[in-house]
Design a protein around this motif. Structure first.
Motif, mmCIF file in Angstrom:
data_model
loop_
_atom_site.group_PDB
_atom_site.id
_atom_site.type_symbol
_atom_site.label_atom_id
_atom_site.label_comp_id
_atom_site.label_asym_id
_atom_site.label_seq_id
_atom_site.Cartn_x
_atom_site.Cartn_y
_atom_site.Cartn_z
ATOM 1 N N LEU A 245 -8.820 36.228 -50.662
ATOM 2 C CA LEU A 245 -8.234 36.890 -49.494
ATOM 3 C C LEU A 245 -8.826 36.352 -48.190
ATOM 4 O O LEU A 245 -8.104 36.205 -47.198
ATOM 5 N N ALA A 246 -10.121 36.045 -48.199
ATOM 6 C CA ALA A 246 -10.741 35.458 -47.009
ATOM 7 C C ALA A 246 -10.115 34.104 -46.690
ATOM 8 O O ALA A 246 -9.837 33.811 -45.517
ATOM 9 N N ALA A 247 -9.876 33.292 -47.712
ATOM 10 C CA ALA A 247 -9.253 31.979 -47.489
ATOM 11 C C ALA A 247 -7.847 32.143 -46.913
ATOM 12 O O ALA A 247 -7.462 31.430 -45.982
ATOM 13 N N VAL A 248 -7.081 33.102 -47.450
ATOM 14 C CA VAL A 248 -5.729 33.346 -46.940
ATOM 15 C C VAL A 248 -5.784 33.810 -45.482
ATOM 16 O O VAL A 248 -5.010 33.343 -44.636
ATOM 17 N N LEU A 249 -6.720 34.699 -45.174
ATOM 18 C CA LEU A 249 -6.840 35.190 -43.803
ATOM 19 C C LEU A 249 -7.286 34.093 -42.839
ATOM 20 O O LEU A 249 -6.833 34.045 -41.693
ATOM 21 N N ILE A 250 -8.163 33.200 -43.289
ATOM 22 C CA ILE A 250 -8.591 32.090 -42.428
ATOM 23 C C ILE A 250 -7.410 31.169 -42.133
ATOM 24 O O ILE A 250 -7.198 30.763 -40.983
ATOM 25 N N VAL A 251 -6.632 30.848 -43.170
ATOM 26 C CA VAL A 251 -5.455 30.006 -42.954
ATOM 27 C C VAL A 251 -4.492 30.681 -41.981
ATOM 28 O O VAL A 251 -3.981 30.046 -41.053
ATOM 29 N N LEU A 252 -4.258 31.977 -42.175
ATOM 30 C CA LEU A 252 -3.366 32.717 -41.288
ATOM 31 C C LEU A 252 -3.864 32.693 -39.848
ATOM 32 O O LEU A 252 -3.092 32.470 -38.908
ATOM 33 N N SER A 253 -5.162 32.887 -39.663
ATOM 34 C CA SER A 253 -5.687 32.899 -38.294
ATOM 35 C C SER A 253 -5.681 31.504 -37.671
ATOM 36 O O SER A 253 -5.574 31.385 -36.449
ATOM 37 N N LEU A 254 -5.796 30.470 -38.489
ATOM 38 C CA LEU A 254 -5.779 29.110 -37.943
ATOM 39 C C LEU A 254 -4.388 28.673 -37.513
ATOM 40 O O LEU A 254 -4.242 27.967 -36.510
ATOM 41 N N VAL A 255 -3.368 29.067 -38.252
ATOM 42 C CA VAL A 255 -2.020 28.590 -37.927
ATOM 43 C C VAL A 255 -1.297 29.489 -36.931
ATOM 44 O O VAL A 255 -0.319 29.058 -36.322
ATOM 45 N N ALA A 256 -1.749 30.725 -36.764
ATOM 46 C CA ALA A 256 -1.069 31.645 -35.850
ATOM 47 C C ALA A 256 -1.458 31.357 -34.403
ATOM 48 O O ALA A 256 -2.628 31.171 -34.092
ATOM 49 N N PRO A 257 -0.477 31.323 -33.526
ATOM 50 C CA PRO A 257 -0.770 31.066 -32.105
ATOM 51 C C PRO A 257 -1.061 32.349 -31.322
ATOM 52 O O PRO A 257 -0.551 32.536 -30.229
ATOM 53 N N TYR A 258 -1.853 33.231 -31.870
ATOM 54 C CA TYR A 258 -2.112 34.509 -31.217
ATOM 55 C C TYR A 258 -3.605 34.805 -31.093
ATOM 56 O O TYR A 258 -4.049 35.893 -31.424
ATOM 57 N N TRP A 259 -4.383 33.871 -30.622
ATOM 58 C CA TRP A 259 -5.800 34.156 -30.372
ATOM 59 C C TRP A 259 -5.968 34.780 -28.991
ATOM 60 O O TRP A 259 -6.787 35.651 -28.798
ATOM 61 N N LEU A 260 -5.188 34.296 -28.040
ATOM 62 C CA LEU A 260 -5.212 34.828 -26.668
ATOM 63 C C LEU A 260 -3.806 35.236 -26.275
ATOM 64 O O LEU A 260 -2.837 34.541 -26.584
ATOM 65 N N GLU A 261 -3.698 36.351 -25.548
ATOM 66 C CA GLU A 261 -2.404 36.790 -25.050
ATOM 67 C C GLU A 261 -2.542 37.332 -23.635
ATOM 68 O O GLU A 261 -3.550 37.960 -23.301
ATOM 69 N N ALA A 262 -1.514 37.065 -22.850
ATOM 70 C CA ALA A 262 -1.404 37.635 -21.504
ATOM 71 C C ALA A 262 0.080 37.702 -21.180
ATOM 72 O O ALA A 262 0.753 36.666 -21.113
ATOM 73 N N ASN A 263 0.590 38.895 -21.011
ATOM 74 C CA ASN A 263 2.016 39.117 -20.744
ATOM 75 C C ASN A 263 2.875 38.356 -21.752
ATOM 76 O O ASN A 263 2.872 38.659 -22.922
#
Length: 190
Positions: A32-50
């Motif tokens: 599950l940690a590996a899946v979550l790391i992959v998800l966090s690496l490919v998702a473009p949602y680390w920073l958001e503003a409006n």
């Protein structure tokens, strides 16, 4: 033999009879940690503003040294997590006790290495953004309020799953050591 008294033979628990439940759960946590790391690496949602969002790999000023350190550390964490998962599976399938001990040790090293790499990413990324990049983003996009978004939180979740896997493997090792000592105690008195 006196009537009414029954002799009870106590047999020690064999190590091979015990089911390594903690190791199985640790392998699920590592997966599950590996899946979550992959998800966090490919998702473009680390920073958001409006309406603006940015991931770890999408950067306006990619010349930032700290951003590259975060990228390298997160990929290293993913690699070490996958290695740890494979080592836990090998440990579960191994029949030799000496091989299991070596695999447990290697797995714990891999998990703790992955945890350190993720922690580096999770600490350096926001600090570097606040110290170095926030002024650039204010000038280019006019956003003054920035939020660390869900994929940054998912990366923290992966770190927690790795922590859980490490704790479960340590518990399993301590439990197996106690069973082995108890078995040795019973064997010497037979």
């Amino acid at each position: 033999m006196e009537s009414g008294k029954v002799r009870v033979a106590i047999r020690p628990l064999k190590v091979s009879q015990s089911f390594p439940m903690f190791s199985v759960i640790a392998s699920v946590c590592a997966f599950l940690a590996a899946v979550l790391i992959v998800l966090s690496l490919v998702a473009p949602y680390w920073l958001e503003a409006n309406e603006f969002r940015e991931g770890l790999w999408d950067c306006i000023s990619c010349a930032s040294y700290t951003r590259k350190v975060c990228q390298f550390a997160s990929v290293g964490a993913l690699a070490m997590t996958v290695i740890a998962f494979v080592l836990v599976l090998c440990c579960l399938l191994s029949k030799r006790e000496s091989a299991k001990l070596a695999l447990y040790a290697a797995c714990l090293v891999a998990i703790f290495s992955a945890m350190i790499c993720l922690l580096v990413t999770l600490i350096i990324f926001p600090v570097a953004f606040i110290k170095q990049e926030i002024q650039t983003y204010k000038e280019k996009f006019g956003h003054t309020e920035w939020n660390f978004s869900w994929s940054y939180g998912v990366c923290w979740g992966a770190w927690l799953f790795l922590l859980g896997a490490a704790i479960l493997l340590l518990i399993d090792r301590m439990q197996n050591n106690a069973v082995r000592k108890e078995k040795g105690f019973y064997d010497t008195h037979l």
